[in-house]
Motif scaffolding. Structure first.
Motif, short mmCIF file in Angstrom:
data_model
loop_
_atom_site.label_atom_id
_atom_site.label_comp_id
_atom_site.label_asym_id
_atom_site.label_seq_id
_atom_site.Cartn_x
_atom_site.Cartn_y
_atom_site.Cartn_z
N UNK A 293 0.85 -1.19 0.00
CA UNK A 293 0.00 0.00 0.00
C UNK A 293 0.89 1.24 0.00
N UNK A 294 0.41 2.27 -0.64
CA UNK A 294 1.15 3.53 -0.73
C UNK A 294 0.16 4.70 -0.63
N UNK A 295 0.68 5.86 -0.18
CA UNK A 295 -0.10 7.09 -0.28
C UNK A 295 0.65 8.05 -1.19
N UNK A 296 -0.13 8.77 -1.96
CA UNK A 296 0.43 9.78 -2.85
C UNK A 296 1.54 9.19 -3.72
N UNK A 297 1.17 8.15 -4.49
CA UNK A 297 2.14 7.56 -5.40
C UNK A 297 2.49 8.55 -6.49
N UNK A 298 3.56 8.26 -7.21
CA UNK A 298 4.09 9.20 -8.19
C UNK A 298 3.06 9.59 -9.23
N UNK A 299 3.28 10.77 -9.81
CA UNK A 299 2.37 11.31 -10.81
C UNK A 299 2.19 10.34 -11.96
N UNK A 300 0.96 10.20 -12.42
CA UNK A 300 0.67 9.31 -13.53
C UNK A 300 0.14 7.96 -13.09
N UNK A 301 0.28 7.65 -11.79
CA UNK A 301 -0.26 6.39 -11.28
C UNK A 301 -1.57 6.65 -10.56
N UNK A 302 -2.36 5.61 -10.47
CA UNK A 302 -3.71 5.71 -9.91
C UNK A 302 -3.67 5.92 -8.41
N UNK A 303 -4.46 6.88 -7.93
CA UNK A 303 -4.71 7.05 -6.51
C UNK A 303 -6.18 6.76 -6.25
N UNK A 304 -6.51 6.44 -5.00
CA UNK A 304 -7.87 6.03 -4.68
C UNK A 304 -8.27 4.86 -5.56
N UNK A 305 -7.35 3.88 -5.64
CA UNK A 305 -7.61 2.75 -6.52
C UNK A 305 -6.78 1.53 -6.14
N UNK A 306 -7.00 0.46 -6.88
CA UNK A 306 -6.34 -0.82 -6.60
C UNK A 306 -5.67 -1.32 -7.88
N UNK A 307 -4.40 -1.70 -7.77
CA UNK A 307 -3.68 -2.35 -8.86
C UNK A 307 -3.66 -3.86 -8.59
N UNK A 308 -3.94 -4.62 -9.63
CA UNK A 308 -3.91 -6.07 -9.52
C UNK A 308 -2.67 -6.61 -10.22
N UNK A 309 -2.19 -7.80 -9.82
CA UNK A 309 -0.90 -8.29 -10.31
C UNK A 309 -0.99 -8.93 -11.70
N UNK A 310 -1.51 -8.18 -12.65
CA UNK A 310 -1.71 -8.73 -14.00
C UNK A 310 -1.44 -7.65 -15.03
N UNK A 311 -0.48 -7.90 -15.90
CA UNK A 311 -0.24 -7.01 -17.03
C UNK A 311 -1.23 -7.35 -18.14
N UNK A 312 -1.63 -6.36 -18.90
CA UNK A 312 -2.59 -6.55 -19.98
C UNK A 312 -1.87 -7.09 -21.22
N UNK A 313 -1.76 -8.42 -21.30
CA UNK A 313 -1.08 -9.03 -22.44
C UNK A 313 0.35 -8.55 -22.54
#
Length: 358
Positions: A293-313
């Motif tokens: 978990x992170x707060x205020x991740x770097x610009x361009x990445x999603x905040x108030x959200x969840x990343x799942x361990x899967x790249x899109x193809x």
């Protein structure tokens, strides 16, 4: 309003507006990120003070095994680059069981030889042999083995109503054994979070137990599990869960196909799982064998959200869910964790000099 009262009001406003920059910075340093962002909207001096102490968290990297159990790849979200590496020969065929502080707890499918491994530095810490006649159900460790506070934990219910807990620290030659009378364990996934000096464990029935390694105490919390929504069947309710810690708090993320994820925060004082409509400035990186978990991740990445361990193809982007947008990206993605190979992928915290090491 009298002239005297008006002057007092003006003096009060002037005092807050014209606080010295050094004092403003001192105040902003002690604010949580949500309050920091709110304070930055007051005026220009407040924005400058708030922004100057706002630490941008670097995202974790994704580790996965795309070709064989003898090699792995690390994906860096900051620059969308992938780095392929070979596992040490002794770890060929091993699987990741848990991750924390940039280290992995690994063992082979039919082995009880646990090893702590740093995939960036290639350092190995071999733990004592562990005699288990039928494996374990929950496993984790408290912090990097470079710390004297590192404790490795395994939990198993050999007999109905009895939980067996084993702990070990790097450098020790044997595991410490503890038997507890408990009806807790009914675990299929490895739901373990270490937070505030405690191991929090979750079973399939969403009951929570706490193990204190310093006191060697085990306690099943008297907290009702989160309420299952009517439209979710029992099987779906048991799959797709992720437990994550953040600054002493414990969150539970529940996913169901392409439906909106449900997020609950453990409130021990009120003895409830509190449902959260969103997670504010928090970003959760979810994976089966531990989350980040992170707060205020770097610009361009999603905040108030969840990343799942899967790249899109072959694309250099992740499956994620945005609470602000109320949707998955890419649209229509079905998060079926029971059937996806991404269950073997895991988020890992890189060291500050990660780029130099790889």
């Amino acid at each position: 309003m009298s002239m005297e009262m008006a002057k007092e009001k003006a003096d009060e406003n002037q005092t807050w507006r014209d606080l010295p920059l050094e004092l403003l910075i001192s105040v902003m340093t002690n604010l949580e990120i949500e309050d920091n962002v709110r304070a930055s909207a007051v005026c220009k001096p407040w924005y400058e003070a708030a922004a100057s102490v706002r630490i941008v968290d670097q995202p974790p990297w994704l580790m996965y095994f795309p070709k064989s159990r003898n090699s792995y790849e690390l994906y860096n979200p900051s620059n969308a680059k992938r780095h392929a590496k070979e596992l040490p020969e002794s770890l060929a065929g091993s699987k990741v069981r848990y991750s924390k502080d940039g280290w992995l707890l690994m063992c082979k499918s039919f082995s009880t030889d646990f090893v702590l491994f740093n995939p960036f530095t290639m350092d190995l810490v071999v733990l004592p042999d562990l005699e288990l006649w039928s494996g374990y159900q929950l496993v984790g460790f408290s912090c990097a083995p470079t710390s004297s506070d590192c404790v490795v934990l395994t939990i198993k219910d050999y007999d109905p109503g009895h939980v067996t807990i084993r702990t070990c620290s790097p450098g020790e030659t044997t595991w410490t054994l503890m038997h507890v009378s408990s009806q807790f364990l009914d675990a299929k996934r490895n739901y373990v979070v270490f937070s505030n000096g405690l191991f929090y464990c979750l079973n399939l029935r969403n009951c929570v137990a706490v193990f204190d390694p310093s006191l060697r105490s085990w306690n099943v919390l008297d907290i009702p599990p989160p309420i299952r929504p009517d439209h979710i069947d029992d099987e779906s309710w048991c799959e797709g869960k992720f437990m994550v810690g953040y600054k002493g708090d414990v969150f539970l993320v529940c996913t169901f196909g392409n439906a909106e994820p449900l997020v609950f925060k453990l409130d021990i004082t009120r003895r409830v799982w509190e449902k959260k409509e969103n997670i504010g400035s928090l970003t959760i990186f979810a994976s089966i064998n531990s989350c980040e978990s992170r707060t205020y991740v770097q610009e361009g990445m999603l905040r108030n959200g969840i990343y799942f361990p899967k790249l899109c193809g072959n694309e250099n982007r992740f499956v994620n869910y945005s609470f602000d947008e109320g949707r998955y990206r890419p649209r229509g993605h079905n998060v079926n964790w029971g059937k996806q190979r991404s269950s073997e992928n895991i988020w890992i915290e890189p060291p500050e000099n990660a780029l130099e090491l790889i």
